[in-house]
Motif scaffolding. Structure first.
Motif, PDB file in Angstrom:
ATOM      1  N   HIS A  30       0.878  -1.177   0.000  1.00  0.00           N
ATOM      2  CA  HIS A  30       0.000   0.000   0.000  1.00  0.00           C
ATOM      3  C   HIS A  30       0.907   1.216   0.000  1.00  0.00           C
ATOM      4  CE1 HIS A  30      -3.018   2.942   1.119  1.00  0.00           C
ATOM      5  NE2 HIS A  30      -3.914   2.063   0.757  1.00  0.00           N
ATOM      6  N   LYS A  31       0.967   1.914  -1.102  1.00  0.00           N
ATOM      7  CA  LYS A  31       1.973   2.955  -1.263  1.00  0.00           C
ATOM      8  C   LYS A  31       1.850   4.030  -0.195  1.00  0.00           C
ATOM      9  CE  LYS A  31       2.817   2.158  -6.174  1.00  0.00           C
ATOM     10  NZ  LYS A  31       2.092   0.887  -6.252  1.00  0.00           N
ATOM     11  N   LYS A  32       0.635   4.512   0.042  1.00  0.00           N
ATOM     12  CA  LYS A  32       0.512   5.616   1.012  1.00  0.00           C
ATOM     13  C   LYS A  32       0.951   5.161   2.399  1.00  0.00           C
ATOM     14  CE  LYS A  32      -2.371   9.264   2.911  1.00  0.00           C
ATOM     15  NZ  LYS A  32      -1.793   9.042   4.273  1.00  0.00           N
ATOM     16  N   THR A  60       8.908  -0.661  -8.194  1.00  0.00           N
ATOM     17  CA  THR A  60       9.720  -0.553  -9.411  1.00  0.00           C
ATOM     18  C   THR A  60      10.960   0.283  -9.180  1.00  0.00           C
ATOM     19  OG1 THR A  60       7.738  -0.815 -10.773  1.00  0.00           O
ATOM     20  CG2 THR A  60       9.670   0.183 -11.839  1.00  0.00           C
ATOM     21  N   GLU A  61      10.767   1.474  -8.624  1.00  0.00           N
ATOM     22  CA  GLU A  61      11.903   2.374  -8.411  1.00  0.00           C
ATOM     23  C   GLU A  61      12.806   1.863  -7.285  1.00  0.00           C
ATOM     24  OE1 GLU A  61       8.692   3.157  -8.455  1.00  0.00           O
ATOM     25  OE2 GLU A  61       8.436   4.401 -10.255  1.00  0.00           O
ATOM     26  N   TYR A  62      12.165   1.273  -6.267  1.00  0.00           N
ATOM     27  CA  TYR A  62      12.961   0.777  -5.127  1.00  0.00           C
ATOM     28  C   TYR A  62      13.865  -0.368  -5.565  1.00  0.00           C
ATOM     29  CZ  TYR A  62      14.091  -0.848  -0.409  1.00  0.00           C
ATOM     30  OH  TYR A  62      14.761  -1.227   0.737  1.00  0.00           O
ATOM     31  N   VAL A  94       5.056   7.242 -14.618  1.00  0.00           N
ATOM     32  CA  VAL A  94       4.297   6.298 -13.804  1.00  0.00           C
ATOM     33  C   VAL A  94       3.533   6.999 -12.685  1.00  0.00           C
ATOM     34  CG1 VAL A  94       4.368   4.025 -12.729  1.00  0.00           C
ATOM     35  CG2 VAL A  94       6.115   4.640 -14.381  1.00  0.00           C
ATOM     36  N   HIS A  95       4.065   6.969 -11.508  1.00  0.00           N
ATOM     37  CA  HIS A  95       3.315   7.445 -10.337  1.00  0.00           C
ATOM     38  C   HIS A  95       3.576   8.919 -10.065  1.00  0.00           C
ATOM     39  CE1 HIS A  95       3.229   2.973  -9.469  1.00  0.00           C
ATOM     40  NE2 HIS A  95       1.977   3.328  -9.641  1.00  0.00           N
ATOM     41  N   ILE A  96       3.111   9.725 -11.035  1.00  0.00           N
ATOM     42  CA  ILE A  96       3.175  11.185 -10.874  1.00  0.00           C
ATOM     43  C   ILE A  96       1.793  11.764 -11.194  1.00  0.00           C
ATOM     44  CG2 ILE A  96       5.635  11.307 -11.469  1.00  0.00           C
ATOM     45  CD1 ILE A  96       4.820  12.337 -14.250  1.00  0.00           C
ATOM     46  N   VAL A 112      14.953 -11.089 -12.247  1.00  0.00           N
ATOM     47  CA  VAL A 112      13.558 -11.117 -12.681  1.00  0.00           C
ATOM     48  C   VAL A 112      12.659 -10.736 -11.502  1.00  0.00           C
ATOM     49  CG1 VAL A 112      11.684 -12.641 -13.441  1.00  0.00           C
ATOM     50  CG2 VAL A 112      13.969 -12.846 -14.461  1.00  0.00           C
ATOM     51  N   ARG A 113      11.763  -9.799 -11.742  1.00  0.00           N
ATOM     52  CA  ARG A 113      10.773  -9.430 -10.740  1.00  0.00           C
ATOM     53  C   ARG A 113       9.435  -9.297 -11.424  1.00  0.00           C
ATOM     54  NH1 ARG A 113       7.543  -4.329  -9.679  1.00  0.00           N
ATOM     55  NH2 ARG A 113       6.229  -5.032  -7.957  1.00  0.00           N
ATOM     56  N   THR A 114       8.448  -9.989 -10.871  1.00  0.00           N
ATOM     57  CA  THR A 114       7.085  -9.807 -11.344  1.00  0.00           C
ATOM     58  C   THR A 114       6.178  -9.533 -10.137  1.00  0.00           C
ATOM     59  OG1 THR A 114       6.437 -12.129 -11.138  1.00  0.00           O
ATOM     60  CG2 THR A 114       7.467 -11.450 -13.232  1.00  0.00           C
TER      61      THR A 114
HETATM   62  N1  LIG Z   1       1.043   0.901 -11.313  1.00  0.00           N
HETATM   63  C1  LIG Z   1       0.971  -0.497 -10.930  1.00  0.00           C
HETATM   64  C2  LIG Z   1      -0.420  -1.040 -10.953  1.00  0.00           C
HETATM   65  O1  LIG Z   1      -1.357  -0.262 -10.897  1.00  0.00           O
HETATM   66  O2  LIG Z   1      -0.520  -2.264 -10.976  1.00  0.00           O
HETATM   67  C3  LIG Z   1       1.523  -0.662  -9.552  1.00  0.00           C
HETATM   68  O3  LIG Z   1       1.184   0.432  -8.752  1.00  0.00           O
HETATM   69  C4  LIG Z   1       2.967  -1.002  -9.656  1.00  0.00           C
HETATM   70  O4  LIG Z   1       3.691  -0.430  -8.674  1.00  0.00           O
HETATM   71  P1  LIG Z   1       5.030  -1.118  -8.193  1.00  0.00           P
HETATM   72  O5  LIG Z   1       6.124  -0.230  -8.760  1.00  0.00           O
HETATM   73  O6  LIG Z   1       4.950  -1.089  -6.691  1.00  0.00           O
HETATM   74  O7  LIG Z   1       5.087  -2.518  -8.743  1.00  0.00           O
END
Ligand SMILES: N[C@H](C(=O)O)[C@H](O)COP(=O)(O)O
Ligand SMILES: NC(=O)c1ccc[n+]([C@@H]2O[C@H](COP(=O)([O-])OP(=O)(O)OC[C@H]3O[C@@H](n4cnc5c(N)ncnc54)[C@H](O)[C@@H]3O)[C@@H](O)[C@H]2O)c1
Length: 339
Positions: free
Chosen positions: A125-127, A140-142, A173-175, A299-301
């Protein structure tokens, strides 16, 4: 997929979310030969409590990553975090933030030490993490920053959403949407295209990847009369990629790039912002699409969804996307099996 000689490392994700639920459900499908063996780096008590709440018969076995393969068929292998988790399904507790991050760190270190074939991340949970002081936009960035541990500090991670009928990458992406035009540049778009082309070839076995670039503005700017970014930023980036021998084209009107017939004309679409990429993929493949981080030395998924807090502990969370992420992680780790 059982051909993998190493297990997949699965991170805990947000304990109040559905990560524990879909982890348990995926283990219950362990006899599906297409699923790789995996272990989860988490608080064992969290998994045991969620299994009890969901009335799932999942034996939990605390073990090391090296023991996971031998444990997997009889119990869910859990490599314990040295931190207690307090959780209530659906609730966010910022005190859990350090443990969420520690699980990711441990998974990457296991890769570095040759103990795991790939990393699959349960949703964070990003927040909640931001509130706990996490200063990256997301995994992704981490993970790009953690790549420095591999001595490849220059790793610039790129988010790919991979579904059965569509591969799509958001360049930004997350902007906030208002910041997209100012963030887009010829260099950023071209660099993203290079990383995508290289990894589609290296990891997905696509010899000459075809990249289709979305315009930013309606009708790709309508010849410059509805915005200039398409002509002045995106088109030059396409030209740069083509000059380097990459099969890039566009910018195209994004509203006609994702229908079935259009999708046959390219291997990956590059969208200019998050929802321009994620709305189409999550519309056509929500339960089967996988988030893949390109540009990393491993590899990361991840599933294509988030923490779905309202579903945690209810039995309503679907494990399909996590299972697709596990399968794809195994396939990308064993390039001979990528179809
Ligand atoms: N934008 C992605 C989605 O909506 O599925 C997700 O937030 C990926 O974020 P990560 O960088 O934490 O994988
Ligand atoms: N890779 C990741 O870690 C990742 C990905 C996406 C979102 N997130 C985070 O998750 C949190 C919630 O984000 P959101 O609400 O935008 O997206 P979400 O994916 O958590 O939820 C969106 C909708 O889809 C449903 N849904 C999600 N996963 C499901 C599943 N497995 N089975 C059934 N239904 C499911 C949810 O119930 C909700 O209705 C945010 O903090 C976001 O940043 C993390």
């Amino acid at each position: 997929m059982r051909s993998l000689s190493l297990p997949v490392a699965l991170t805990m994700g947000e304990p109040g979310g559905i990560g524990p639920d879909i982890t348990l459900a995926s283990w219950l499908r362990r006899f599906d030969e297409t699923l790789p063996a995996f272990y989860v780096i988490a608080d064992p008590g969290l998994l045991a409590a969620r299994a009890e709440r969901l009335k799932l018969q999942v034996p939990i076995r605390v073990c090391t990553a090296d023991e996971a393969l031998s444990v997997f068929s009889n119990a869910l292998p859990v490599v314990p975090l040295d931190r207690e988790i307090s959780d209530e399904p659906g609730e966010l507790r910022s005190a859990n933030g350090p443990a969420v991050i520690a699980s990711i760190d441990r998974a990457v270190d296991d890769i570095r030490q040759g103990k795991a074939a790939a990393v699959v991340t349960n949703p964070i949970h990003k927040k909640a993490l931001y509130d706990a002081g996490f200063d990256y936009p997301g995994h992704t960035e981490y993970l790009g920053a953690l790549s420095a541990r591999f001595g490849i500090a220059s790793a610039r991670p790129v988010m790919l959403l991979a579904g059965p009928d569509l591969h799509v990458v958001p360049v930004t992406v997350h902007i906030p949407l208002k910041d997209v035009p100012g963030t887009l540049s010829r260099e950023l778009i071209a660099e993203t295209g290079r990383i995508v082309a290289a990894d589609l070839k290296k990891r997905f076995g696509i010899e000459a990847p075809r990249l289709a670039l979305c315009g930013l503005n309606p009708h790709a700017g309508e010849g410059g009369t509805i915005g200039r970014e398409d002509m002045e930023i995106i088109a030059p980036a396409v030209a740069d990629l083509r000059a380097e021998g990459i099969d890039a084209s566009g910018p195209y009107s994004a509203d006609t790039l994702f229908h079935a017939r259009a999708r046959t004309t390219y291997d990956c679409a590059l969208a200019m912002y998050h929802d321009q990429a994620l709305i189409p993929i999550k519309t056509i493949a929500f339960d089967s699409a996988v988030n893949v981080t390109l540009g990393l030395p491993f590899v990361r998924t991840s599933p294509d969804h988030g923490t779905a807090l309202s579903l945690a502990g209810t039995g309503k969370a679907r494990p399909d996307s996590l299972e697709a992420a596990l399968r794809l992680a195994a396939a990308l780790s064993d390039p001979h099996s990528v179809d």
